[in-house]
Design a protein around this motif. Sequence first.
Motif, mmCIF file in Angstrom:
data_model
loop_
_atom_site.group_PDB
_atom_site.id
_atom_site.type_symbol
_atom_site.label_atom_id
_atom_site.label_comp_id
_atom_site.label_asym_id
_atom_site.label_seq_id
_atom_site.Cartn_x
_atom_site.Cartn_y
_atom_site.Cartn_z
ATOM 1 N N VAL A 188 44.009 38.840 40.157
ATOM 2 C CA VAL A 188 42.680 39.416 40.004
ATOM 3 C C VAL A 188 42.030 38.978 38.694
ATOM 4 O O VAL A 188 42.682 38.922 37.644
ATOM 5 C CB VAL A 188 42.749 40.952 40.078
ATOM 6 N N VAL A 231 41.114 44.794 47.506
ATOM 7 C CA VAL A 231 41.501 43.516 46.900
ATOM 8 C C VAL A 231 42.663 42.899 47.657
ATOM 9 O O VAL A 231 42.663 41.692 47.971
ATOM 10 C CB VAL A 231 41.855 43.706 45.410
ATOM 11 N N VAL A 254 37.856 36.646 44.045
ATOM 12 C CA VAL A 254 38.881 37.551 43.501
ATOM 13 C C VAL A 254 39.396 37.060 42.159
ATOM 14 O O VAL A 254 39.515 37.828 41.198
ATOM 15 C CB VAL A 254 40.053 37.697 44.497
#
Length: 488
Positions: free
Chosen positions: A408, A421, A376
Amino acid sequence: MDCFSVNYFLRINCGGKEVKVDDKGTTYEADDEPGGPSKFVQRTRVLKDFNIENEAGGVNKAIFRNFTAAVTANTVEIRLYWAGKGTTGIPDRGVYGPLISAISVDADFPVPSENGNSMSTGAIVGIIIAVLFTILLILGILWWKGCLGSKDTIGQDLKGLDLHTGSFSLRQIKAATNNFDPANKIGEGGFGPVYKGLLSDGTTIAVKQLSSKSKQGNREFVNEIGMISALQHPHLVKLHGCCIEGNQLLLVYEYMENNSLARALFGPKEYQLKLDWPTRHKICIGIARGLAYLHEESRLKIVHRDIKATNVLLDKNFNPKISDFGLAKLDEEDNTHISTRIAGTFGYMAPEYAMRGYLTDKADVYSFGVVLLEIVVGRSNSSIRPKEIPSIFLANSFKAKGKLMELVDPRLESNFNKKEVIATINVALHCTNAEAAERPSMSAVVRILEGREHVQGFVPDSSVSLDEMRTKEIMSQDQVTKSNDDQS
């Protein structure tokens, strides 16, 4: 004759070239030019006009005389020559020959020591025995340390395994890799260098070459073959076979076109790949499926012990496959832990394992959580600079502040599924819980990542502060360093 003795000889020269004496008493060989440099080394004259009959008091009587001579170059010469007489026809026929008909020498004469430093036969034998003992002692120590006979030991170890893999000759491997041409080198790991190769049937392979001569490296070689040869899964790298020949220990794998996840995400810029979010999400699920197979679905329940981005390989379609089973352990009993030597990579190790050697499959779950965060965030958790905060601590801090999106990877820009996410980050935090019992199983992780199960929002144990977690990481690093020093 004693084979250790030195041979001595006595030689009497009663002939040879004519020796002349000039009027000054200088001796030289007849073929020397008078007045020129003499080839004949001057000797010491000990008798002159010696009449043996007169000295002995008659014929056929022995006479003994002692002469002291300095012996050089291990040679002593006795020369008898006559300054005038010696023919039988000049000036008148008669007998003018020598009066000495023979010289007798006792062959058992005592041999003096050379410069007083000659050793006796007993001393020489003693030295030889000592040298042989020392050699045997050194060989014994090398054997005890595993430096001798390691290849035979490996062969014996492999015979006891139920291997489902092939065998390659060294000639085949050299032909496939162009004799380990540096141009074919595609990686370097703790085990050794990895080369790309092409078999005669057109199959592209990856050859891992053992570079370490240590006993530890040999154990990992056997362990890897024994573990992975018994495993077959789409998300585990396939082992084609091995080669044990001469001083070479080689493992032959399927070739993975996109190398490792680590190189694709945070390797040198020229090797980094543009991984969009759907690809990254697919990689997360694939790794989770591979671990779920190892922990729960395989006949052999296995703890990998070294899950990290470097050990996740990507094929041409970016399907992930777990590799490097050199440190893997069998989890033979449910609901128990294994107390074992600590081995792994700093930044990926669970606290209870790094500090106490307490190993369960939950140690792999922790390592997987770290890899999720790396995917990520797009940054390695094990090679951060001193002033940088590890991804785990950042994630906990940002979650507490409600700023998870700031984690992110900027390279994704805004092209990602926000819901996926957030779920991935929450799973990563759940997997890296400081308490092993609170971490999920890998099958549960698969269901969550696939959207078949909801993940509860994870909140770190309030009794474990951020500073305490960082302290545990530092202690883990020290413990791993000490363990590695003990192995070397």
